[in-house]
Scaffold this motif. Sequence first.
Motif, PDB file in Angstrom:
ATOM      1  N   GLY A 253       2.151   7.406  -6.863  1.00 19.69           N
ATOM      2  CA  GLY A 253       1.358   8.374  -7.664  1.00 19.69           C
ATOM      3  C   GLY A 253       0.483   8.299  -9.190  1.00 19.69           C
TER       4      GLY A 253
ATOM      5  N   LYS B 160       0.783   4.003  -2.750  1.00 20.95           N
ATOM      6  CA  LYS B 160       0.477   5.468  -2.616  1.00 20.95           C
ATOM      7  C   LYS B 160       1.685   6.467  -3.025  1.00 20.95           C
ATOM      8  CE  LYS B 160      -0.825   8.406   1.492  1.00 20.95           C
ATOM      9  NZ  LYS B 160      -1.008   8.385   2.859  1.00 20.95           N
ATOM     10  N   SER B 161       2.899   5.953  -2.809  1.00 20.79           N
ATOM     11  CA  SER B 161       3.972   6.733  -3.153  1.00 20.79           C
ATOM     12  C   SER B 161       4.226   6.956  -4.630  1.00 20.79           C
ATOM     13  CB  SER B 161       5.389   6.518  -2.409  1.00 20.79           C
ATOM     14  OG  SER B 161       5.617   5.219  -3.118  1.00 20.79           O
TER      15      SER B 161
ATOM     16  N   GLU C  38       0.996  -1.103   0.067  1.00 18.71           N
ATOM     17  CA  GLU C  38      -0.173  -0.002   0.036  1.00 18.71           C
ATOM     18  C   GLU C  38       1.020   1.374  -0.092  1.00 18.71           C
ATOM     19  OE1 GLU C  38      -2.543  -0.389   3.321  1.00 18.71           O
ATOM     20  OE2 GLU C  38      -3.922  -2.040   2.368  1.00 18.71           O
ATOM     21  N   ALA C  39       1.955   1.217   0.732  1.00 18.78           N
ATOM     22  CA  ALA C  39       2.871   2.185   0.760  1.00 18.78           C
ATOM     23  C   ALA C  39       3.458   2.726  -0.638  1.00 18.78           C
ATOM     24  CB  ALA C  39       4.040   2.216   1.804  1.00 18.78           C
TER      25      ALA C  39
END
Length: 65
Positions: free
Chosen positions: A34, A31-32, A27-28
């Motif tokens: 973009g 999210k990062s 998930e990180a």
Amino acid sequence: MEKFFEEQFKMLDRGIVATPNTREDLEAFAKSNGGSMDIILMQMAINFGYKMAIENVQEELMKVV
């Protein structure tokens, strides 16, 4: 069976695309990034799903033994 599991986990470690250790790691990354590198994100998700499946089968087999 233990050798099989060991080989499968090693295979995930040797891939070109890293296999996330946890859902949070996946998930990180999602999210990062973009929205870019979607093909890598997709492969990471596939690898993570396979890892989860192997872990679940291994856990169930340990209950039987």
